[in-house]
Design an enzyme around this catalytic site. Structure first.
Site, short mmCIF file in Angstrom:
data_model
loop_
_atom_site.label_atom_id
_atom_site.label_comp_id
_atom_site.label_asym_id
_atom_site.label_seq_id
_atom_site.Cartn_x
_atom_site.Cartn_y
_atom_site.Cartn_z
N GLU A 31 6.93 -11.01 -0.50
CA GLU A 31 7.10 -12.18 0.36
C GLU A 31 6.73 -11.80 1.78
O GLU A 31 7.07 -10.69 2.23
CB GLU A 31 8.59 -12.58 0.29
CG GLU A 31 8.98 -13.71 1.21
CD GLU A 31 9.39 -14.95 0.41
OE1 GLU A 31 9.80 -14.77 -0.75
OE2 GLU A 31 9.27 -16.06 0.93
N GLY A 32 6.00 -12.67 2.46
CA GLY A 32 5.69 -12.41 3.86
C GLY A 32 6.27 -13.54 4.69
O GLY A 32 6.88 -14.45 4.14
N PHE A 34 4.72 -15.91 6.18
CA PHE A 34 4.04 -17.20 6.01
C PHE A 34 3.64 -17.48 4.58
O PHE A 34 3.09 -18.53 4.30
CB PHE A 34 2.78 -17.22 6.90
CG PHE A 34 3.06 -16.92 8.33
CD1 PHE A 34 2.54 -15.79 8.94
CD2 PHE A 34 3.87 -17.76 9.09
CE1 PHE A 34 2.80 -15.50 10.26
CE2 PHE A 34 4.15 -17.49 10.42
CZ PHE A 34 3.61 -16.35 11.01
N GLY A 35 3.93 -16.54 3.66
CA GLY A 35 3.51 -16.79 2.29
C GLY A 35 4.03 -15.76 1.33
O GLY A 35 4.94 -15.00 1.68
N LYS A 36 3.43 -15.75 0.16
CA LYS A 36 3.93 -14.80 -0.84
C LYS A 36 2.77 -14.28 -1.68
O LYS A 36 1.65 -14.80 -1.62
CB LYS A 36 4.97 -15.49 -1.75
CG LYS A 36 4.46 -16.72 -2.46
CD LYS A 36 5.61 -17.35 -3.24
CE LYS A 36 5.15 -18.50 -4.11
NZ LYS A 36 4.62 -19.66 -3.37
N ASP A 151 -1.59 -3.26 10.22
CA ASP A 151 -0.32 -3.27 9.48
C ASP A 151 -0.29 -2.15 8.44
O ASP A 151 0.23 -2.31 7.34
CB ASP A 151 -0.11 -4.63 8.81
CG ASP A 151 1.32 -4.82 8.34
OD1 ASP A 151 1.58 -5.76 7.56
OD2 ASP A 151 2.18 -4.00 8.74
#
Ligand SMILES: C=Cc1cc(F)c(CN2CC[C@](CC#N)(n3cc(C(N)=O)c(NC(=O)OC)n3)[C@H](F)C2)cc1O
Length: 302
Positions: A31-32, A34-36, A151
């Site tokens: 999971e991030g 803004f999304g997954k 990242d």
């Protein structure tokens, strides 16, 4: 029959286009903000013989603002071909191109953060140095295309098998403008500050050499087998004393400016720690390069 009229060949289906109706969710992988990322089976025959794929999608509430970022990530990954970089497989357009999903190869052993703690006994220092070199190979390739990752961390490195690792996520990757040599970081609320070099924290400037700093922190994670009690965050917070909220970044900057660094992990040979320290030179131009890291890591493995 008129020989001049050639029959039109039936067009082969484009293997990079995945139809939503055949994409079956198996489970969530991550999971991030803004999304997954989900594990899915692409099963057009509907008999579970289809292949497993990793699918990155945006949360509906973030689609509007983040779809440009996801499209950029898709276009970057589509153009990367390297043994130490996760493979692009295609896209899935839903609702008439309104929402797009990125389809990548599924790397079943997961990230170093999951794999290393569970496989510590069978992962020698030599293997950790091999993983480190592979990450440098992937990063050197990425930098050769003028991309900064922004990242790089153990959570974004995937284990293909016991001998091979791949950089697996490019959610923050940006292209560096040729003439400037750096990317101006907008204040991303998801900045991984404990992996960030001083120039990123103070001037919001991200250079290729800033990825080298993050690699040093990633190597530190590797050597500690991603032991969460010795994670970069917990050690830095310990060094800073209890802080609250935004003070953290300022205290981190001061601590790094005073020359404080993550300590040599227990059992880490001096020359290996020296490599990490050369990734953590205060000035970007003084830092070791991925090219040099690859050479030095190769010599250590002899
Ligand atoms: C929308 C933005 C966004 C959403 C996110 F969930 C994440 C975080 N995500 C990154 C991808 C991830 C870790 C890596 N590398 N991963 C990929 C695979 C694979 N290709 O197989 C895999 N496999 C696995 O876990 O096997 C057991 N994990 C893991 F999903 C975390 C980052 C984001 O920018």
């Amino acid at each position: 029959k008129n020989p001049l009229i050639k029959p039109k060949p039936t067009p082969e289906p484009d293997p990079t286009v995945f139809e939503k109706r055949f994409l079956r969710k198996v489970r969530e992988l991550g999971e991030g903000h803004f999304g997954k990322v989900e594990l899915c089976r692409y099963d057009p025959r509907g008999d579970r013989t289809g292949e497993l794929v990793a699918v990155k999608s945006l949360k509906p509430e973030n689609r509007e603002e983040q779809s440009t970022n996801l499209s950029r990530e898709i276009n970057i990954l589509k153009g990367l071909y390297h043994v130490n970089i996760v493979r692009y497989k295609g896209i899935c357009q839903e609702e008439g191109g309104q929402a797009i999903k990125l389809i990548m190869e599924y790397v079943p052993l997961g990230s170093l953060k999951e794999y290393l703690p569970r496989n510590k006994s069978k992962t020698s220092l030599s293997t950790l140095l091999s993983y480190s070199k592979q990450i440098c190979n992937g990063m050197q390739y990425l930098g050769s295309k003028n991309y900064i990752h922004r990242d790089l961390a153990a959570r974004n490195v995937l284990v293909e098998n016991e001998r091979t690792v791949k950089i697996g996520d490019f959610g923050l990757t940006k292209s560096i403008k040729e003439n400037e040599g750096y990317y101006t970081v907008k204040d991303e609320n998801e900045s991984p500050v404990f992996w960030y070099a001083p120039e990123c924290l103070t001037h919001c400037k991200f250079y290729l050499a800033s990825d080298v700093w993050s690699f040093g922190v990633t190597m530190y994670e590797l050597i500690t087998y991603c032991d969460s009690t010795k994670s970069p965050m917990s050690l830095f917070l310990g060094m800073m004393g209890k802080t609250q909220g935004q003070m953290t970044v300022m205290r981190l900057v001061n601590l790094l400016s005073d020359g404080r660094r993550l300590p040599r992990p227990e059992g880490c040979p001096e020359p290996v720690y020296e490599l990490m320290r050369r990734c953590w030179e205060h000035k970007p131009e003084d830092r070791i390069t991925f090219e040099r890291l690859i050479k030095d890591l190769s010599n250590m493995q002899q």
